[in-house]
Design a protein around this motif. Structure first.
Motif, PDB file in Angstrom:
ATOM      1  N   ASP A   1       0.821  -1.203   0.000  1.00  0.00           N
ATOM      2  CA  ASP A   1       0.000   0.000   0.000  1.00  0.00           C
ATOM      3  C   ASP A   1       0.856   1.254   0.000  1.00  0.00           C
ATOM      4  N   VAL A   2       0.184   2.385  -0.140  1.00  0.00           N
ATOM      5  CA  VAL A   2       0.831   3.681  -0.189  1.00  0.00           C
ATOM      6  C   VAL A   2       1.500   3.954   1.149  1.00  0.00           C
ATOM      7  N   PRO A   3       2.719   4.493   1.151  1.00  0.00           N
ATOM      8  CA  PRO A   3       3.371   4.766   2.421  1.00  0.00           C
ATOM      9  C   PRO A   3       2.621   5.800   3.241  1.00  0.00           C
ATOM     10  N   ALA A   4       2.841   5.774   4.548  1.00  0.00           N
ATOM     11  CA  ALA A   4       2.105   6.651   5.463  1.00  0.00           C
ATOM     12  C   ALA A   4       2.314   8.122   5.136  1.00  0.00           C
TER      13      ALA A   4
ATOM     14  N   THR B   1      -6.639   3.807  -7.231  1.00  0.00           N
ATOM     15  CA  THR B   1      -5.636   2.773  -6.952  1.00  0.00           C
ATOM     16  C   THR B   1      -4.218   3.325  -6.970  1.00  0.00           C
ATOM     17  N   ASP B   2      -4.061   4.627  -7.157  1.00  0.00           N
ATOM     18  CA  ASP B   2      -2.743   5.258  -7.275  1.00  0.00           C
ATOM     19  C   ASP B   2      -1.937   4.530  -8.349  1.00  0.00           C
ATOM     20  N   CYS B   3      -2.511   4.461  -9.542  1.00  0.00           N
ATOM     21  CA  CYS B   3      -1.926   3.776 -10.700  1.00  0.00           C
ATOM     22  C   CYS B   3      -1.623   2.316 -10.390  1.00  0.00           C
ATOM     23  N   PHE B   4      -2.563   1.665  -9.741  1.00  0.00           N
ATOM     24  CA  PHE B   4      -2.537   0.241  -9.404  1.00  0.00           C
ATOM     25  C   PHE B   4      -1.472  -0.124  -8.363  1.00  0.00           C
ATOM     26  N   ARG B   5      -0.960   0.854  -7.603  1.00  0.00           N
ATOM     27  CA  ARG B   5      -0.018   0.556  -6.521  1.00  0.00           C
ATOM     28  C   ARG B   5      -0.745   0.304  -5.209  1.00  0.00           C
TER      29      ARG B   5
END
Length: 136
Positions: free
Chosen positions: A37-40, A102-106
């Motif tokens: 997932d996306v970092p904090a 999805t933040d470009c599927f990230r």
């Protein structure tokens, strides 16, 4: 006063490094493991800060689709063509929405968060094809 062996000197600066992107996600600066997932540090950012080009393109596609729908209402002869293209462009705008969510599927949100963009994107493709085929 003597410095401890691992203590930084006054002349050294301690700089926190940002998480680095890795093929499977992000390398955590705290534990060194790869997280999907996306970092904090980025979780608090708005979508426009994370992907400004994707946001601009999604909004542009939505405006073009709206204008084509308006033209289809005002046109007598080409209204089916305008509607067909408008639905396809609208489907592309929904794909842009999926990229944003999805933040470009990230980032992998739950299926319930992506239900509407998936459903309406597919529906717009089907409607675009049906208008392109024309009346039976």
């Amino acid at each position: 006063m003597e410095n401890a062996p691992n203590a930084p000197l006054d002349t050294e600066q301690t700089v926190a490094t940002e998480p680095a992107e890795a093929p499977g996600g992000f390398v955590c600066k705290n534990c060194g493991h790869v997280h999907e997932d996306v970092p904090a540090a980025e979780q608090g950012k708005s979508l426009s800060e994370l992907n400004p080009r994707t946001l601009f393109l999604r909004n542009l596609l939505a405006v073009v689709a709206a204008l084509l729908f308006l033209l289809s209402l005002l046109s007598d002869n080409n209204h089916l063509v305008f509607k067909a293209v408008a639905y396809i462009v609208g489907a592309l705008a929904y794909f842009g929405e999926i990229l944003m969510l999805t933040d470009c599927f990230r980032h992998k949100p739950s299926g319930s968060e992506l239900f509407m963009p998936y459903l309406f994107g597919a529906m717009y493709v089907i409607l675009g094809i049906s208008y392109a085929i024309g009346p039976h």
